[in-house]
Design a protein around this motif. Sequence first.
Motif, PDB file in Angstrom:
ATOM      1  N   LEU A 220       0.802  -1.122   0.089  1.00 45.46           N
ATOM      2  CA  LEU A 220      -0.023  -0.006   0.051  1.00 45.46           C
ATOM      3  C   LEU A 220       0.843   1.181  -0.014  1.00 45.46           C
ATOM      4  CD1 LEU A 220      -3.080  -1.035   2.428  1.00 45.46           C
ATOM      5  CD2 LEU A 220      -3.023  -0.975  -0.025  1.00 45.46           C
ATOM      6  N   TYR A 221       0.549   2.304  -0.805  1.00 47.29           N
ATOM      7  CA  TYR A 221       1.344   3.573  -0.879  1.00 47.29           C
ATOM      8  C   TYR A 221       0.534   4.610  -0.196  1.00 47.29           C
ATOM      9  CZ  TYR A 221       3.620   0.637  -4.465  1.00 47.29           C
ATOM     10  OH  TYR A 221       4.193  -0.228  -5.408  1.00 47.29           O
ATOM     11  N   ALA A 222       1.476   5.300   0.577  1.00 50.92           N
ATOM     12  CA  ALA A 222       0.904   6.497   1.085  1.00 50.92           C
ATOM     13  C   ALA A 222       0.452   7.573   0.263  1.00 50.92           C
ATOM     14  CB  ALA A 222       1.827   6.977   2.262  1.00 50.92           C
ATOM     15  N   GLN A 223      -0.781   8.246   0.541  1.00 54.89           N
ATOM     16  CA  GLN A 223      -1.449   9.251  -0.327  1.00 54.89           C
ATOM     17  C   GLN A 223      -1.132  10.379   0.361  1.00 54.89           C
ATOM     18  OE1 GLN A 223      -2.511   8.647  -3.832  1.00 54.89           O
ATOM     19  NE2 GLN A 223      -1.235   6.706  -3.087  1.00 54.89           N
ATOM     20  N   TRP A 224      -0.825  11.584  -0.083  1.00 55.89           N
ATOM     21  CA  TRP A 224      -0.583  12.960   0.412  1.00 55.89           C
ATOM     22  C   TRP A 224      -1.254  14.045  -0.325  1.00 55.89           C
ATOM     23  CZ3 TRP A 224       2.218  12.037   4.713  1.00 55.89           C
ATOM     24  CH2 TRP A 224       3.029  10.995   4.878  1.00 55.89           C
ATOM     25  N   SER A 225      -1.548  15.103   0.647  1.00 57.24           N
ATOM     26  CA  SER A 225      -2.007  16.090   0.220  1.00 57.24           C
ATOM     27  C   SER A 225      -1.277  17.353   0.610  1.00 57.24           C
ATOM     28  CB  SER A 225      -3.668  16.275   0.482  1.00 57.24           C
ATOM     29  OG  SER A 225      -4.081  17.653   0.173  1.00 57.24           O
ATOM     30  N   ALA A 226      -0.756  18.144  -0.205  1.00 58.36           N
ATOM     31  CA  ALA A 226      -0.367  19.288   0.076  1.00 58.36           C
ATOM     32  C   ALA A 226      -0.997  20.223   1.059  1.00 58.36           C
ATOM     33  CB  ALA A 226       0.582  20.107  -0.971  1.00 58.36           C
ATOM     34  N   LYS A 227      -0.475  20.881   2.220  1.00 60.66           N
ATOM     35  CA  LYS A 227      -1.159  21.612   3.306  1.00 60.66           C
ATOM     36  C   LYS A 227      -1.500  22.924   2.691  1.00 60.66           C
ATOM     37  CE  LYS A 227       0.270  19.503   7.487  1.00 60.66           C
ATOM     38  NZ  LYS A 227       1.000  19.533   8.705  1.00 60.66           N
ATOM     39  N   LYS A 228      -2.721  23.422   3.022  1.00 65.77           N
ATOM     40  CA  LYS A 228      -3.211  24.989   2.544  1.00 65.77           C
ATOM     41  C   LYS A 228      -2.805  25.870   3.544  1.00 65.77           C
ATOM     42  CE  LYS A 228      -6.862  23.626  -0.701  1.00 65.77           C
ATOM     43  NZ  LYS A 228      -8.113  23.734  -1.099  1.00 65.77           N
ATOM     44  N   TYR A 229      -2.354  27.035   2.966  1.00 66.17           N
ATOM     45  CA  TYR A 229      -2.028  28.232   4.101  1.00 66.17           C
ATOM     46  C   TYR A 229      -2.718  29.433   3.073  1.00 66.17           C
ATOM     47  CZ  TYR A 229       1.259  24.885   5.897  1.00 66.17           C
ATOM     48  OH  TYR A 229       1.911  23.769   6.448  1.00 66.17           O
ATOM     49  N   LYS A 230      -2.533  30.538   3.920  1.00 64.39           N
ATOM     50  CA  LYS A 230      -3.334  31.528   3.603  1.00 64.39           C
ATOM     51  C   LYS A 230      -2.191  32.917   3.063  1.00 64.39           C
ATOM     52  CE  LYS A 230      -7.670  32.036   5.809  1.00 64.39           C
ATOM     53  NZ  LYS A 230      -8.656  32.662   6.808  1.00 64.39           N
ATOM     54  N   LEU A 231      -2.366  33.404   2.041  1.00 68.33           N
ATOM     55  CA  LEU A 231      -1.630  34.435   1.356  1.00 68.33           C
ATOM     56  C   LEU A 231      -2.532  35.704   1.619  1.00 68.33           C
ATOM     57  CD1 LEU A 231       1.173  35.218   0.087  1.00 68.33           C
ATOM     58  CD2 LEU A 231      -0.145  35.198  -2.054  1.00 68.33           C
ATOM     59  N   ASN A 232      -1.809  36.505   2.710  1.00 70.34           N
ATOM     60  CA  ASN A 232      -2.494  37.869   2.910  1.00 70.34           C
ATOM     61  C   ASN A 232      -2.230  38.818   2.255  1.00 70.34           C
ATOM     62  OD1 ASN A 232      -4.202  36.644   5.234  1.00 70.34           O
ATOM     63  ND2 ASN A 232      -2.473  36.451   6.173  1.00 70.34           N
ATOM     64  N   PHE A 233      -2.889  39.782   1.895  1.00 76.48           N
ATOM     65  CA  PHE A 233      -2.554  40.998   1.116  1.00 76.48           C
ATOM     66  C   PHE A 233      -2.875  42.280   1.925  1.00 76.48           C
ATOM     67  CE2 PHE A 233      -4.169  37.753  -1.976  1.00 76.48           C
ATOM     68  CZ  PHE A 233      -3.038  37.551  -2.649  1.00 76.48           C
ATOM     69  N   ASP A 234      -1.713  42.911   2.381  1.00 72.20           N
ATOM     70  CA  ASP A 234      -1.716  44.156   3.144  1.00 72.20           C
ATOM     71  C   ASP A 234      -1.269  45.228   2.132  1.00 72.20           C
ATOM     72  OD1 ASP A 234      -0.938  46.384   4.563  1.00 72.20           O
ATOM     73  OD2 ASP A 234      -0.347  45.043   6.172  1.00 72.20           O
ATOM     74  N   ASP A 235      -2.466  46.199   1.951  1.00 70.97           N
ATOM     75  CA  ASP A 235      -2.370  47.483   1.032  1.00 70.97           C
ATOM     76  C   ASP A 235      -1.093  48.335   1.205  1.00 70.97           C
ATOM     77  OD1 ASP A 235      -3.233  49.377   2.990  1.00 70.97           O
ATOM     78  OD2 ASP A 235      -5.194  48.794   2.733  1.00 70.97           O
TER      79      ASP A 235
END
Length: 333
Positions: A220-235
């Motif tokens: 059996l092969y491990a399945q992976w999902s890249a973690k999600k993060y937030k890219l915040n925009f500062d004016d």
Amino acid sequence: DRKQINSSGYSYTCEAQSSITLSVTVNPGYTFEGWYETSGEGIEKVSEEASYTYSMTGNHTVYARFKPNTDTVYLIRHYKLSPDGSTEICYKETRHTGTTGTRTKDATRIEVPGYNYVSGYNKNGKTEVLNGIIDGGGQLVLKLYYEPNQDELFYQANASDVIGITANTKGVTDQKVVVSESAFIRNGYSFTGWNTKSDGSGTGYRPGDYYPLAEDMDILYAQWSAKKYKLNFDDNLQGKNVLIENESSEPIKWKDIIYMSAYGNMPEAKVQGDGNYRFTGWFTQQVGGTKVTAETLHKQMNDVTVYAHWEYDLTSSGKIKVDHKTQNDDTRA
């Protein structure tokens, strides 16, 4: 008047010069050859018919003769035993013929993938029958038994940047074993389950599911999902009404980004009501820093804030950069 004189014969009493009809029932596995009687020259055939009318002229002995068939069927079955030996499954059945009433040769074992032949097996009400007397009714079944071999379920990390080991799950062929939790660690990724194919195109399994061990290699092969993060925009402009819009002209303050993936489309920023400010891009610092673009890879395992940089049109003859977050409308750098 009919009387039985032994296990296979009868005597009949009737008047002289009368007739008697004799008949036989042919047992399975035999062929009737005819009626015979004793004469001065020995035994001679008097009829080939199973039903025979005999004229009585005195005391006579008449014999019904049978010969065993040479094509009587018997079976050889090869059984796969369950892991605990309580049940069996017929893996292969072959049909054979021989002469009724004779003993067969010993049955020959075969190769059963993932199983091992057990000589003289006699457990749980199951007994090997290696040979036997061929029954005329075709009831003889020779039986050979095979036990499952030791087997293991292997777990593959399915990535080169994984640390840790997930121990194999031990069992025997055809046993359903419990799929393990993953002990692998991969920074920036979440473990999503197991799959029989490395690319996830096979059968998926979750920890705690049952996996049937096969005679071939079980992986059996491990399945992976890249973690999600937030890219915040500062004016990066105090006291100004700044509009930040994505490619669909929708106002946004942040977007999802994925570990080790490019940022993708970056929004535009503009100061509403003041045409002297020109947006020059997004940077890692309020002042200075590195410019980020759609091609920038997200290599951090956390949320990120990027800052808008601006140029201010001081006069019609030149432009200067704004010292972000430190000035009011009149401050320049």
